[in-house]
Design a protein around this motif. Structure first.
Motif, PDB file in Angstrom:
ATOM      1  N   LEU A   1      39.031  21.589  31.510  1.00 42.91           N
ATOM      2  CA  LEU A   1      37.755  20.836  30.928  1.00 42.91           C
ATOM      3  C   LEU A   1      38.221  19.966  29.630  1.00 42.91           C
ATOM      4  CD1 LEU A   1      35.129  23.617  31.052  1.00 42.91           C
ATOM      5  CD2 LEU A   1      35.207  21.464  32.303  1.00 42.91           C
ATOM      6  N   PHE A   2      39.229  20.757  28.906  1.00 38.79           N
ATOM      7  CA  PHE A   2      39.611  19.758  27.526  1.00 38.79           C
ATOM      8  C   PHE A   2      40.054  18.450  27.968  1.00 38.79           C
ATOM      9  CE2 PHE A   2      40.350  24.090  25.242  1.00 38.79           C
ATOM     10  CZ  PHE A   2      39.357  23.863  24.467  1.00 38.79           C
TER      11      PHE A   2
ATOM     12  N   ALA B   1      31.987  12.832  27.022  1.00 40.01           N
ATOM     13  CA  ALA B   1      31.194  13.952  27.042  1.00 40.01           C
ATOM     14  C   ALA B   1      30.501  14.011  28.397  1.00 40.01           C
ATOM     15  CB  ALA B   1      29.901  13.814  25.996  1.00 40.01           C
ATOM     16  N   PHE B   2      29.963  15.395  28.704  1.00 37.85           N
ATOM     17  CA  PHE B   2      29.275  15.563  29.902  1.00 37.85           C
ATOM     18  C   PHE B   2      27.700  15.737  29.961  1.00 37.85           C
ATOM     19  CE2 PHE B   2      33.527  15.455  31.128  1.00 37.85           C
ATOM     20  CZ  PHE B   2      33.483  15.257  32.897  1.00 37.85           C
TER      21      PHE B   2
ATOM     22  N   HIS C   1      23.781  18.580  26.969  1.00 37.49           N
ATOM     23  CA  HIS C   1      24.848  17.658  26.406  1.00 37.49           C
ATOM     24  C   HIS C   1      26.121  18.445  25.904  1.00 37.49           C
ATOM     25  CE1 HIS C   1      26.676  14.577  23.736  1.00 37.49           C
ATOM     26  NE2 HIS C   1      26.679  13.905  24.957  1.00 37.49           N
ATOM     27  N   ALA C   2      27.146  18.514  26.602  1.00 34.83           N
ATOM     28  CA  ALA C   2      28.296  19.117  26.403  1.00 34.83           C
ATOM     29  C   ALA C   2      29.616  18.058  25.864  1.00 34.83           C
ATOM     30  CB  ALA C   2      28.903  19.832  27.636  1.00 34.83           C
ATOM     31  N   THR C   3      29.882  18.646  24.544  1.00 34.11           N
ATOM     32  CA  THR C   3      31.117  17.844  24.049  1.00 34.11           C
ATOM     33  C   THR C   3      32.463  18.847  24.147  1.00 34.11           C
ATOM     34  OG1 THR C   3      30.414  18.314  21.669  1.00 34.11           O
ATOM     35  CG2 THR C   3      29.815  16.210  22.687  1.00 34.11           C
ATOM     36  N   GLU C   4      32.119  20.125  24.279  1.00 29.67           N
ATOM     37  CA  GLU C   4      33.152  20.999  24.073  1.00 29.67           C
ATOM     38  C   GLU C   4      33.180  21.886  25.538  1.00 29.67           C
ATOM     39  OE1 GLU C   4      32.172  23.566  20.823  1.00 29.67           O
ATOM     40  OE2 GLU C   4      32.633  22.055  19.376  1.00 29.67           O
TER      41      GLU C   4
ATOM     42  N   LYS D   1      28.487  15.659  34.646  1.00 29.68           N
ATOM     43  CA  LYS D   1      28.556  14.394  34.874  1.00 29.68           C
ATOM     44  C   LYS D   1      28.893  13.445  33.563  1.00 29.68           C
ATOM     45  CE  LYS D   1      23.669  13.206  35.495  1.00 29.68           C
ATOM     46  NZ  LYS D   1      22.712  12.693  36.363  1.00 29.68           N
ATOM     47  N   PRO D   2      29.644  12.502  33.496  1.00 34.09           N
ATOM     48  CA  PRO D   2      29.835  11.839  32.362  1.00 34.09           C
ATOM     49  C   PRO D   2      28.663  11.107  31.881  1.00 34.09           C
ATOM     50  CG  PRO D   2      31.493  11.128  34.102  1.00 34.09           C
ATOM     51  CD  PRO D   2      30.375  11.991  34.573  1.00 34.09           C
ATOM     52  N   GLU D   3      28.501  11.190  30.572  1.00 33.92           N
ATOM     53  CA  GLU D   3      27.445  10.699  29.853  1.00 33.92           C
ATOM     54  C   GLU D   3      27.253   9.092  29.987  1.00 33.92           C
ATOM     55  OE1 GLU D   3      27.250  11.638  25.693  1.00 33.92           O
ATOM     56  OE2 GLU D   3      28.957  10.120  25.179  1.00 33.92           O
ATOM     57  N   SER D   4      28.351   8.497  30.346  1.00 35.73           N
ATOM     58  CA  SER D   4      28.230   6.947  30.545  1.00 35.73           C
ATOM     59  C   SER D   4      28.772   6.760  31.734  1.00 35.73           C
ATOM     60  CB  SER D   4      28.974   6.363  29.389  1.00 35.73           C
ATOM     61  OG  SER D   4      28.455   6.717  28.122  1.00 35.73           O
TER      62      SER D   4
END
Length: 367
Positions: free
Chosen positions: A193-194, A201-202, A128-131, A148-151
């Protein structure tokens, strides 16, 4: 007549499906309503929406109370849409019956499956990537990754990043075509990416090629729903194939649908029984596992990837699947598809009535 409500964010989505539900609803003793969550008056709890007029076979503007049963078909395309409507849908879950409560984002689903001793063997290693640095770290480690987007849904927002020399190339699919973006410096990639992470999140994964002999991406989509007795039933399965060179096979991204049986015949003979048995086993087990964690569900779209070595992978489980796999596969008519939620809704109301009757009887005995 009971009220059968369809909760949407766009009143024009899936019109043929909802119109058909409206046309046959009377035979199940339902009046069909359709509305957007934010159109509920918080003080009166009255809803401004549409009611299907069976005589004219048209939707008319109407005001009504919260329906007896709700079918959640809200597809959240942005954080704003989610924040505006999702809390209202959660509030409705305490007010009335839902066909299914739905699933949370992809990361929460992945974590739940990861804790299952059986299903975890079919999961792709996921972070899980938030940064931005998390994505860069895994790109440095693997050389090529998918994120890919978490949602996300419908194959949108999926990227493949690859280190090339001192730069980074990113690929994505747009309107059935693959778009390339090259960043000569990692600092530029980080900056990009920012901007992406402000939207979502991805989930970061190693890039696994699920391609046929012609170099086209593909996956197996299986749709399961609950029948009139509340039991899970597979409604159909098909193979979704994308264009050569594209990343995804989703039907919303110009993918094509073919028969699962015909596709299976193209596999090496020694792999066929293994692949079919593994997929059948996942489809039988997965809905029950998801319900045990996230509560009642009504339907699922299960996406399976199959590698060239015959390895089987769970790509995604979606509680609001599209129905093109069933309709275009030729095994299900629009009328049959529309009957399923109505039949299950009738089952839920009967179960509720029996429960209330038993509760009343036990209360009377204790007095």
């Amino acid at each position: 007549m009971n009220d059968f409500g369809i909760v949407v964010l766009n009143e024009n989505q899936e019109l043929s499906y909802y119109n058909t539900i409206g046309k046959i609803a009377a035979s199940y003793e339902f009046t069909v309503r359709k509305f957007i969550p934010s159109h509920i008056d918080p003080y009166t709890e009255h809803i401004s929406g549409k009611t299907f007029d069976a005589d004219s076979e048209r939707w008319r503007t109407d005001t009504f109370k919260v329906p007896d049963v709700l079918y959640d078909r809200c597809f959240y395309s942005s954080r704003h849409s989610f924040k505006t409507n999702a809390p209202i849908v959660d509030w409705l879950k305490n007010k009335t019956l839902f066909l299914g409560f739905g699933l949370p984002n992809k990361w929460k689903v992945h974590k739940a499956l990861q804790q299952d001793d059986y299903l975890k063997n079919y999961l792709i290693d996921t972070v899980h990537a938030t940064e931005a640095d998390t994505i860069l770290e895994h790109l440095n480690k693997r050389g090529r990754i998918l994120f890919k987007p978490e949602s996300g849904s419908q194959g949108k927002g999926i990227f493949v990043a690859e280190s090339e020399g001192g730069g980074i190339t990113v690929r994505s699919d747009r309107r059935g075509k693959t778009v390339h973006k090259t960043f000569p410096a990692r600092s530029l990639f980080r900056k990009w990416l920012f901007s992406q992470l402000t939207r979502s999140a991805f989930l970061v994964q190693p890039f696994l090629k699920f391609q046929n002999q012609d170099g086209q991406p593909f996956d197996v989509r299986i749709v399961v729903q609950k029948n009139e007795h509340g039991l899970w039933r597979e409604e159909g399965r098909g193979v979704r194939t994308g264009k050569k060179g594209c990343l995804v096979s989703n039907l919303h991204s110009s993918g094509k649908l073919s028969s699962f049986g015909e596709w299976l015949e193209t596999m090496p003979g020694h792999q066929r029984p293994f692949v079919k048995e593994e997929i059948d086993s996942i489809v039988e087990y997965l809905p029950h596992r998801l319900e045990s964690v996230f509560g009642p569900l009504f339907e699922l779209g299960i996406d399976i990837g199959v590698g060239s070595d015959g390895g089987v992978w769970i790509l995604e489980a979606n509680s609001k699947p599209g129905h093109r796999t069933l309709l275009e596969g030729g095994k299900t008519s629009l009328e049959t598809l529309a009957e399923t939620p109505l039949a299950y809704a009738r089952h839920l109301l009967k179960q509720k009535e029996l429960t209330e009757h038993d509760t009343t009887r036990e209360t009377a005995k204790s007095q």
